[in-house]
Write a protein that holds these residues in place. Structure first.
Motif, PDB file in Angstrom:
ATOM      1  N   MET A  85     -56.096 -16.275  19.408  1.00  0.00           N
ATOM      2  CA  MET A  85     -54.927 -15.673  20.024  1.00  0.00           C
ATOM      3  C   MET A  85     -55.313 -14.569  21.008  1.00  0.00           C
ATOM      4  O   MET A  85     -54.451 -13.909  21.590  1.00  0.00           O
ATOM      5  CB  MET A  85     -54.000 -15.101  18.944  1.00  0.00           C
ATOM      6  N   GLY A  86     -56.621 -14.365  21.178  1.00  0.00           N
ATOM      7  CA  GLY A  86     -57.081 -13.362  22.118  1.00  0.00           C
ATOM      8  C   GLY A  86     -57.123 -11.962  21.568  1.00  0.00           C
ATOM      9  O   GLY A  86     -57.221 -10.995  22.333  1.00  0.00           O
ATOM     10  N   ASN A  87     -57.075 -11.806  20.241  1.00  0.00           N
ATOM     11  CA  ASN A  87     -57.144 -10.496  19.599  1.00  0.00           C
ATOM     12  C   ASN A  87     -58.453 -10.363  18.824  1.00  0.00           C
ATOM     13  O   ASN A  87     -59.019 -11.358  18.371  1.00  0.00           O
ATOM     14  CB  ASN A  87     -55.958 -10.301  18.656  1.00  0.00           C
ATOM     15  N   ALA A 558     -71.739  -2.290  37.029  1.00  0.00           N
ATOM     16  CA  ALA A 558     -72.393  -2.975  35.910  1.00  0.00           C
ATOM     17  C   ALA A 558     -72.583  -4.423  36.349  1.00  0.00           C
ATOM     18  O   ALA A 558     -71.755  -5.285  36.047  1.00  0.00           O
ATOM     19  CB  ALA A 558     -71.547  -2.879  34.649  1.00  0.00           C
ATOM     20  N   PRO A 559     -73.649  -4.716  37.091  1.00  0.00           N
ATOM     21  CA  PRO A 559     -73.792  -6.026  37.737  1.00  0.00           C
ATOM     22  C   PRO A 559     -73.927  -7.191  36.769  1.00  0.00           C
ATOM     23  O   PRO A 559     -73.694  -8.336  37.172  1.00  0.00           O
ATOM     24  CB  PRO A 559     -75.059  -5.862  38.586  1.00  0.00           C
ATOM     25  N   GLN A 560     -74.298  -6.933  35.515  1.00  0.00           N
ATOM     26  CA  GLN A 560     -74.449  -8.025  34.558  1.00  0.00           C
ATOM     27  C   GLN A 560     -73.186  -8.270  33.735  1.00  0.00           C
ATOM     28  O   GLN A 560     -73.170  -9.166  32.886  1.00  0.00           O
ATOM     29  CB  GLN A 560     -75.610  -7.716  33.598  1.00  0.00           C
ATOM     30  N   ALA A 561     -72.120  -7.487  33.977  1.00  0.00           N
ATOM     31  CA  ALA A 561     -70.927  -7.544  33.128  1.00  0.00           C
ATOM     32  C   ALA A 561     -69.742  -8.173  33.849  1.00  0.00           C
ATOM     33  O   ALA A 561     -69.660  -8.166  35.085  1.00  0.00           O
ATOM     34  CB  ALA A 561     -70.557  -6.131  32.665  1.00  0.00           C
ATOM     35  N   GLU A 562     -68.825  -8.697  33.051  1.00  0.00           N
ATOM     36  CA  GLU A 562     -67.556  -9.228  33.534  1.00  0.00           C
ATOM     37  C   GLU A 562     -66.481  -8.905  32.506  1.00  0.00           C
ATOM     38  O   GLU A 562     -66.714  -8.995  31.298  1.00  0.00           O
ATOM     39  CB  GLU A 562     -67.638 -10.743  33.749  1.00  0.00           C
ATOM     40  N   MET A 563     -65.292  -8.503  32.967  1.00  0.00           N
ATOM     41  CA  MET A 563     -64.192  -8.198  32.081  1.00  0.00           C
ATOM     42  C   MET A 563     -63.675  -9.469  31.411  1.00  0.00           C
ATOM     43  O   MET A 563     -63.578 -10.523  32.049  1.00  0.00           O
ATOM     44  CB  MET A 563     -63.051  -7.526  32.850  1.00  0.00           C
ATOM     45  N   VAL A 564     -63.341  -9.375  30.124  1.00  0.00           N
ATOM     46  CA  VAL A 564     -62.775 -10.506  29.393  1.00  0.00           C
ATOM     47  C   VAL A 564     -61.294 -10.616  29.741  1.00  0.00           C
ATOM     48  O   VAL A 564     -60.503  -9.709  29.462  1.00  0.00           O
ATOM     49  CB  VAL A 564     -62.958 -10.337  27.878  1.00  0.00           C
ATOM     50  N   VAL A 565     -60.924 -11.717  30.374  1.00  0.00           N
ATOM     51  CA  VAL A 565     -59.535 -12.013  30.740  1.00  0.00           C
ATOM     52  C   VAL A 565     -59.254 -13.449  30.342  1.00  0.00           C
ATOM     53  O   VAL A 565     -60.032 -14.362  30.659  1.00  0.00           O
ATOM     54  CB  VAL A 565     -59.295 -11.827  32.254  1.00  0.00           C
ATOM     55  N   LEU A 566     -58.165 -13.677  29.653  1.00  0.00           N
ATOM     56  CA  LEU A 566     -57.765 -15.010  29.226  1.00  0.00           C
ATOM     57  C   LEU A 566     -56.599 -15.477  30.101  1.00  0.00           C
ATOM     58  O   LEU A 566     -55.742 -14.680  30.484  1.00  0.00           O
ATOM     59  CB  LEU A 566     -57.334 -14.997  27.759  1.00  0.00           C
ATOM     60  N   SER A 567     -56.558 -16.744  30.409  1.00  0.00           N
ATOM     61  CA  SER A 567     -55.500 -17.256  31.282  1.00  0.00           C
ATOM     62  C   SER A 567     -55.024 -18.617  30.800  1.00  0.00           C
ATOM     63  O   SER A 567     -55.735 -19.341  30.107  1.00  0.00           O
ATOM     64  CB  SER A 567     -56.003 -17.356  32.724  1.00  0.00           C
ATOM     65  N   ARG A 568     -53.797 -18.940  31.181  1.00  0.00           N
ATOM     66  CA  ARG A 568     -53.257 -20.286  30.919  1.00  0.00           C
ATOM     67  C   ARG A 568     -52.175 -20.610  31.940  1.00  0.00           C
ATOM     68  O   ARG A 568     -51.697 -19.741  32.639  1.00  0.00           O
ATOM     69  CB  ARG A 568     -52.705 -20.390  29.492  1.00  0.00           C
TER      70      ARG A 568
END
Length: 568
Positions: A85-87, A558-568
């Motif tokens: 559920m993304g939590n 932070a070149p090695q990082a990416e924000m966690v974003v969920l999509s549908r």
């Protein structure tokens, strides 16, 4: 664990467990991760890959959550798992069970704002939760992808339930939930049970488990003959003369009655293992004809050594590798001098296609530069443990049936009970709490961001330890502001009040206007809160985006990082 300053009265945290010929119970908590932006790597799984630490650390130590200098992250920051559920998967004082071909996890749920202040447990009352969340239950087919099943608070107990274990009672034809509640210092009567028809609950009103020496920490193990035994460490009535206010514990092993609602009254089915010992946070299991107890020194939310003792039978002569036993047995043989930067919280036996495997669960409490220190050691960690994790380490044994020293791996592979079908290994995620009054956090994807008509971002809040007493509670005093920009020029602004943001990462959601699919270009978070930080989750970058903070006019990448974003 226990908070051992003089005004300590309570401890909280849950445990569940089930016993039948096909069930093996696990104590502790898994740290796995939800697949978001991962390259395709599906395969038929015979093993689970479980992340304990974010190593490599894609934020390179810049996450707004510095540990105490006396308790550094030697193996990497704690990894955080998301459910489907993304939590965040709440893994506090958790246990794993295997029922009818499926894994179940039970744990304390702290997302509602549980904090510890001066050794006392408090819960923030916020609009979305009402404070204490209760006990969470999850299920999984592969130990990597989890679904939330329920949240429960069994009635009829003093205080909040903690340290859950769930077993199957054949005589009752019910699932039995054991948990702890109330004072740490009662000689007995601190352990309870409740019943249910399903491993998911709902649970009946709780009853006090019948028997002596049932208090404080405990763990439950299965014998080869199917009987169940409980290890516990009630307060001895004595304190360590060399450490003010530090309690000492009596360690007991006792057989449970067949219906699993209390201890057996058959003579010869209980054994006192230690007297007035600095040994708590028990793990308990049988392996290859020998019984083992793991534990360590008393500590409130902090890292301590892990050691063990063993015996040929539950009521036999328990000893360490130095052959100390009886009244001389006051501590175990050390297998992790730094506790793998955590504290022992249980032992687990898992079924696999190659036979049972044994793992130990280590609760990775967070510390901070303001953590309480005595004699050069952290004696109480961060006041909010909603971001803490549990680390899993497989145990191995030498030819003399001694436990070998732990290897504190960032990732472990766990053989499964059977093939799990096509699965993907989730990415490792870690917390980043740098959204403050003077700091903006941003993810820029250019033209290659997530696509969808609705989006979810796991976020959390944390009040600074030094401001808890003066800020009026555990909630931030400002909203979390979001700006979402899309490749077609659409811009969305949202403000999420502190009463909409949990203390462990839970997803906030926003949708694009209309029914069409849009591509995110940039996501920016900011706040005017003055008493703490808001946070997001970061994972290893898989694209060409830019993850950065802007603070006092300076950009930090932070070149090695990416924000966690969920999509549908």
């Amino acid at each position: 664990m226990v908070f051992y300053n003089e005004d300590t009265k309570r401890e909280e945290g849950p445990v569940f467990l089930k016993i039948n010929p096909l069930s093996i119970v696990v104590s502790g908590m898994l740290v796995v991760s939800f697949a978001t932006t991962l390259p395709a790597c599906s395969h038929a799984a015979e093993t689970a890959t479980v992340s304990n630490f974010a190593n490599p650390d894609v934020l390179e130590g810049h996450d707004g959550l510095p540990p105490s200098p006396l308790s550094p992250y030697r193996y990497g920051p704690p990894a955080i798992t998301l459910d489907d559920m993304g939590n965040a998967l709440e893994e506090h004082a958790a246990t794993l069970s295997f029922f009818d071909g499926r894994y179940y996890m039970y744990a304390e749920k702290w997302a509602c704002g549980k904090v510890v202040t001066s050794g006392k447990v408090n819960a923030a009352t916020v609009a979305h939760s009402g404070g204490q969340c209760g006990l969470a239950a999850y299920s999984s087919s592969d130990l990597m992808h989890w679904h939330p099943e329920s949240i429960s608070n069994p009635a009829g107990v003093e205080g909040n339930p903690s340290k859950p274990h769930v077993l199957w009672s054949a005589p009752l034809q019910k699932y039995v939930l054991w948990f702890k509640a109330g004072s740490n210092f009662a000689p007995t009567g601190g352990l309870y049970y409740a019943l249910a028809d399903s491993p998911k609950g709902p649970w009946t009103q709780a009853h006090v488990a019948q028997g002596d020496h049932l208090g404080h920490d405990f763990d439950i193990a299965l014998a080869p003959d199917g009987s169940a035994w409980i290890a516990s460490d009630p307060f001895s009535g004595q304190y360590d003369p060399h450490s003010k206010g530090k309690p000492l514990w009596d360690v007991w092993v006792q057989k449970l009655r067949p219906d699993l609602t209390g201890t057996s009254d058959v003579p010869g089915t209980q054994k006192q293992v230690m007297k007035a010992a600095d040994f708590e946070a028990l793990g308990f299991f049988e392996h290859d004809g020998r019984w083992y107890l793991t534990g360590g020194p008393t500590c409130g939310n902090c890292a301590v050594p892990i050691s063990y003792v063993s015996a040929k039978m539950p009521t036999g002569d328990w000893m360490n590798e130095q052959d100390e036993s009886g009244d001389a047995l006051r501590t175990g043989t050390v297998i992790a001098p730094d506790g793998c930067t955590g504290q022992n919280k249980g032992a687990m036996v898992l079924p696999s296609s190659g036979g049972p495997i044994v793992m130990t669960a280590v609760w990775g409490y967070r510390t901070n530069p303001h953590s309480r220190v005595a004699n050069g050691h952290v004696v109480h960690g961060d006041n909010s443990q909603a971001l803490s994790s549990t680390y899993w380490f497989p145990l191995s044994f030498d030819g003399q049936k001694h436990i070998r020293p732990l290897a504190c791996q960032a990732q472990v592979r766990i053989p499964l009970a059977g093939m799990a079908g096509a699965v993907s290994v989730p990415s490792t995620k870690q917390a980043d709490c740098r959204i403050r009054t003077q700091t903006v956090l941003e993810q820029d994807w250019g033209n290659a961001g997530p696509k969808g008509h609705s989006f979810a971002v796991p976020v959390f809040q944390k009040v600074d330890d030094g401001l808890l007493a003066t800020s009026g509670g555990t909630a931030l005093d400002g909203a979390l502001d979001l700006e979402a920009r899309f490749t077609d020029g659409t811009v969305i602004h949202r403000a999420f009040g502190a009463d909409q943001v949990a203390w462990s990462p839970d997803s906030i959601r926003f949708s694009v206007p209309g029914e069409g699919v849009k591509t995110l270009s940039r996501l920016t978070f900011s706040t005017q809160a003055t008493n703490g930080c808001y946070g997001v989750l970061a994972q290893p970058a898989v694209g060409h985006g830019r993850y950065s903070t802007l603070s006092s006019g300076e950009v930090h990448l932070a070149p090695q990082a990416e924000m966690v974003v969920l999509s549908r």
